[in-house]
Scaffold this motif. Structure first.
Motif, PDB file in Angstrom:
ATOM      1  N   VAL A 166     -16.051   1.279   0.023  1.00  0.00           N
ATOM      2  CA  VAL A 166     -15.360   2.060   1.080  1.00  0.00           C
ATOM      3  C   VAL A 166     -14.131   2.998   0.603  1.00  0.00           C
ATOM      4  O   VAL A 166     -14.205   4.210   0.969  1.00  0.00           O
ATOM      5  CB  VAL A 166     -15.012   1.039   2.058  1.00  0.00           C
ATOM      6  CG1 VAL A 166     -14.157   2.006   3.435  1.00  0.00           C
ATOM      7  CG2 VAL A 166     -16.376   0.614   3.070  1.00  0.00           C
ATOM      8  N   MET A 167     -13.481   2.331  -0.060  1.00  0.00           N
ATOM      9  CA  MET A 167     -12.204   3.023  -0.628  1.00  0.00           C
ATOM     10  C   MET A 167     -12.689   4.164  -1.433  1.00  0.00           C
ATOM     11  O   MET A 167     -12.135   5.248  -1.405  1.00  0.00           O
ATOM     12  CB  MET A 167     -11.329   2.177  -1.659  1.00  0.00           C
ATOM     13  CG  MET A 167     -10.631   1.106  -0.611  1.00  0.00           C
ATOM     14  SD  MET A 167      -9.749  -0.001  -1.638  1.00  0.00           S
ATOM     15  CE  MET A 167      -8.291   1.366  -2.245  1.00  0.00           C
ATOM     16  N   ALA A 183     -15.548  -3.543   0.143  1.00  0.00           N
ATOM     17  CA  ALA A 183     -14.065  -2.812   0.206  1.00  0.00           C
ATOM     18  C   ALA A 183     -13.759  -1.864  -0.735  1.00  0.00           C
ATOM     19  O   ALA A 183     -13.299  -0.785  -0.423  1.00  0.00           O
ATOM     20  CB  ALA A 183     -12.861  -3.890   0.405  1.00  0.00           C
ATOM     21  N   THR A 210      -5.354   8.647   1.239  1.00  0.00           N
ATOM     22  CA  THR A 210      -6.520   8.463   1.695  1.00  0.00           C
ATOM     23  C   THR A 210      -7.061   7.007   1.215  1.00  0.00           C
ATOM     24  O   THR A 210      -7.217   6.214   1.707  1.00  0.00           O
ATOM     25  CB  THR A 210      -7.775   9.304   1.424  1.00  0.00           C
ATOM     26  OG1 THR A 210      -7.290  10.719   2.250  1.00  0.00           O
ATOM     27  CG2 THR A 210      -8.812   8.836   2.168  1.00  0.00           C
ATOM     28  N   ALA A 211      -6.775   6.872  -0.093  1.00  0.00           N
ATOM     29  CA  ALA A 211      -7.072   5.514  -0.743  1.00  0.00           C
ATOM     30  C   ALA A 211      -6.256   4.388  -0.209  1.00  0.00           C
ATOM     31  O   ALA A 211      -6.908   3.408   0.067  1.00  0.00           O
ATOM     32  CB  ALA A 211      -7.053   5.758  -2.155  1.00  0.00           C
ATOM     33  N   VAL A 264      -6.704  -0.864   5.629  1.00  0.00           N
ATOM     34  CA  VAL A 264      -7.760  -1.445   6.521  1.00  0.00           C
ATOM     35  C   VAL A 264      -8.779  -2.120   6.066  1.00  0.00           C
ATOM     36  O   VAL A 264      -9.037  -3.446   6.422  1.00  0.00           O
ATOM     37  CB  VAL A 264      -8.425  -0.099   7.414  1.00  0.00           C
ATOM     38  CG1 VAL A 264      -9.326  -0.765   8.272  1.00  0.00           C
ATOM     39  CG2 VAL A 264      -7.233   0.798   7.955  1.00  0.00           C
ATOM     40  N   ALA A 265      -9.161  -1.890   4.823  1.00  0.00           N
ATOM     41  CA  ALA A 265     -10.080  -2.856   4.401  1.00  0.00           C
ATOM     42  C   ALA A 265      -9.767  -4.380   3.808  1.00  0.00           C
ATOM     43  O   ALA A 265     -10.293  -5.151   4.065  1.00  0.00           O
ATOM     44  CB  ALA A 265     -10.755  -2.174   3.040  1.00  0.00           C
ATOM     45  N   TRP A 296       0.849  -1.114  -0.143  1.00  0.00           N
ATOM     46  CA  TRP A 296       0.076   0.227   0.016  1.00  0.00           C
ATOM     47  C   TRP A 296       0.820   1.217   0.087  1.00  0.00           C
ATOM     48  O   TRP A 296       0.452   2.275  -0.669  1.00  0.00           O
ATOM     49  CB  TRP A 296      -0.990  -0.102   1.107  1.00  0.00           C
ATOM     50  CG  TRP A 296      -2.167  -1.076   1.132  1.00  0.00           C
ATOM     51  CD1 TRP A 296      -2.113  -2.014   1.578  1.00  0.00           C
ATOM     52  CD2 TRP A 296      -3.101  -0.707  -0.101  1.00  0.00           C
ATOM     53  NE1 TRP A 296      -3.514  -2.730   1.323  1.00  0.00           N
ATOM     54  CE2 TRP A 296      -3.944  -2.095   0.369  1.00  0.00           C
ATOM     55  CE3 TRP A 296      -3.457  -0.046  -0.752  1.00  0.00           C
ATOM     56  CZ2 TRP A 296      -5.024  -2.024  -0.807  1.00  0.00           C
ATOM     57  CZ3 TRP A 296      -4.486  -0.056  -1.741  1.00  0.00           C
ATOM     58  CH2 TRP A 296      -5.478  -1.173  -1.601  1.00  0.00           C
ATOM     59  N   THR A 354     -14.540   7.219   0.665  1.00  0.00           N
ATOM     60  CA  THR A 354     -13.462   7.977   1.663  1.00  0.00           C
ATOM     61  C   THR A 354     -12.299   8.798   0.541  1.00  0.00           C
ATOM     62  O   THR A 354     -12.243   9.955   0.767  1.00  0.00           O
ATOM     63  CB  THR A 354     -12.645   7.027   2.398  1.00  0.00           C
ATOM     64  OG1 THR A 354     -12.032   6.001   1.386  1.00  0.00           O
ATOM     65  CG2 THR A 354     -13.259   6.204   3.457  1.00  0.00           C
ATOM     66  N   SER A 355     -12.177   8.094  -0.575  1.00  0.00           N
ATOM     67  CA  SER A 355     -10.920   8.972  -1.452  1.00  0.00           C
ATOM     68  C   SER A 355     -11.849   9.948  -2.129  1.00  0.00           C
ATOM     69  O   SER A 355     -11.325  11.049  -2.271  1.00  0.00           O
ATOM     70  CB  SER A 355     -10.236   7.912  -2.267  1.00  0.00           C
ATOM     71  OG  SER A 355     -11.262   7.488  -3.220  1.00  0.00           O
ATOM     72  N   CYS A 376      -4.592   4.016   2.620  1.00  0.00           N
ATOM     73  CA  CYS A 376      -5.034   4.156   4.201  1.00  0.00           C
ATOM     74  C   CYS A 376      -6.187   3.083   4.266  1.00  0.00           C
ATOM     75  O   CYS A 376      -6.272   2.355   5.065  1.00  0.00           O
ATOM     76  CB  CYS A 376      -5.105   5.333   4.844  1.00  0.00           C
ATOM     77  SG  CYS A 376      -3.384   6.154   5.031  1.00  0.00           S
ATOM     78  N   THR A 377      -7.221   3.440   3.599  1.00  0.00           N
ATOM     79  CA  THR A 377      -8.543   2.889   3.477  1.00  0.00           C
ATOM     80  C   THR A 377      -8.213   1.552   3.009  1.00  0.00           C
ATOM     81  O   THR A 377      -8.862   0.491   3.407  1.00  0.00           O
ATOM     82  CB  THR A 377      -9.576   3.660   2.835  1.00  0.00           C
ATOM     83  OG1 THR A 377      -9.486   4.965   3.120  1.00  0.00           O
ATOM     84  CG2 THR A 377     -11.004   2.904   2.966  1.00  0.00           C
TER      85      THR A 377
END
Length: 361
Positions: free
Chosen positions: A92-93, A89, A51-52, A58-59, A25, A96-97, A54-55
């Motif tokens: 969510v990515m 997943a 941001t992408a 986690v995802a 990542w 957030t991004s 980091c998300t």
């Protein structure tokens, strides 16, 4: 300070996963930042790929837990079980991004539900790539584990087989020796009986103390063989005649311990003991084209049931054990043959010519 150069896949599973996860990542973030610069994005746009990443970190960590929980499912069932989590997943990515991206591009917000769904699937290729890579590594490590277990089991089986073959002392030899000792005691020849007991004790101690997996030099092998022959010389006296013809460079060659003893015992049993006048036992060794060639020759009556290189049924247990040891240890690099001579039998062993120097000891 020592620097570790271990390959990530060689690390313990937990440590390997987080190393690859963080590295992957981080590389994704670096690539996104370079693309932002290449396309002339405004300063601070790096926060979008950050941001992408980091998300995604986690995802996919959550996806890992789901994959581990469903690992024992069949491939088709595993794929079906992971469809919705992978879509989630990706969504969510994207959410957030895109929320961060709107700070730089107000027109990037989806205009309707269909566009929202299309945007939500924008990161599905990244999630699919991550899942494919994770499964590939996991299957690879599982294959490696199974291969290691197979090799370990095969090695243990070979060692057990070699030890079994190595420790099969001929009961006829022990019976004859003990019977000879008993006769000497009854004849009150205590000095000779004592020498035979000491010789038997030395030979058995050497046989049982030596690791059957350990190889010895030909000189050490013949020294050990002398312990056995000293006992037989007491039994047969002048009836047993021994000759050796060893090439000078063969003394340092390595071979399995007590490889020759069953062959010598077989020759004494079938050639020397069956003749009133006894017989000759000859041991030869030569270095021939990268191989150590050993021969055990007798001048006995031979074997009429010996056909070609096959051993007669029901006889020659020592010969069979020796052939099996060579096969287990050297495979096709070793060789075993037995033939009738004009008088007597010749057993020939071939094995790679190795010394402690060639093995790097």
């Amino acid at each position: 300070m020592a620097i570790s150069t271990a390959h990530p896949l060689d690390l313990p599973r937990h440590q390997a996963f987080w190393s690859l996860q963080a590295g992957g990542w981080l590389a994704y973030f670096a690539l996104g930042s370079l693309q932002a610069v290449a396309y002339g994005k405004p300063a601070g746009y790096w926060i979008v790929p950050f941001t992408a990443a980091c998300t995604g970190f986690v995802a996919t960590a959550v996806l890992r837990q789901l994959l581990r929980a469903c690992w024992r499912l069949k491939p088709a069932q595993l794929a079906a079980a992971m469809v919705l989590p992978m879509l989630a997943a990706s969504t969510v990515m994207n959410l957030t991004s895109r929320a961060v991206m709107l700070r730089f591009c107000e027109d990037c917000a989806p205009a309707n539900h269909l566009e929202f769904v299309a945007h939500s699937l924008g990161y599905i290729y990244v999630v699919l790539a991550w899942v494919g890579l994770y499964l590939g590594i996991k299957y690879y490590r599982q294959f490696q584990d199974e291969a290691r277990r197979t090799l370990a089991a095969r090695s243990m089986a070979h060692q057990a087989q070699l030890k079994m073959l190595r420790y099969q002392l001929n009961p006829h030899f022990l019976f004859n020796t003990l019977n000879a000792i008993s006769t000497l005691i009854l004849d009150r020849d205590n000095a000779t009986a004592n020498r035979m007991v000491q010789g038997l004790s030395s030979f058995l101690r050497h046989s049982l103390d030596n690791d059957p997996m350990q190889r010895v030099t030909l000189r050490q092998e013949l020294d050990a063989l002398t312990l056995y022959l000293d006992i037989e010389k007491i039994r047969f006296a002048e009836r047993l005649r021994i000759e050796t013809d060893i090439d000078e460079d063969c003394w340092r060659a390595l071979l399995p311990s007590l490889l020759l003893q069953p062959l010598v015992e077989n020759a004494i049993k079938y050639a020397v003991a069956r003749q009133v006048a006894g017989g000759l036992l000859r041991i030869e060794a030569e270095h021939d084209a990268g191989q150590l060639v050993l021969r055990v020759i007798d001048d006995g009556p031979g074997c009429s049931s010996l056909e070609g290189n096959s051993l007669p049924p029901g006889k020659g247990v020592g010969l069979r054990n020796t052939r099996e040891r060579l096969s287990v240890l050297y495979g096709e690099a070793g060789g075993f043959s037995v033939r009738n001579r004009e008088r007597g039998i010749e057993v020939t062993l071939r094995l790679p010519f190795e010394t402690s120097q060639t093995l790097g000891d």
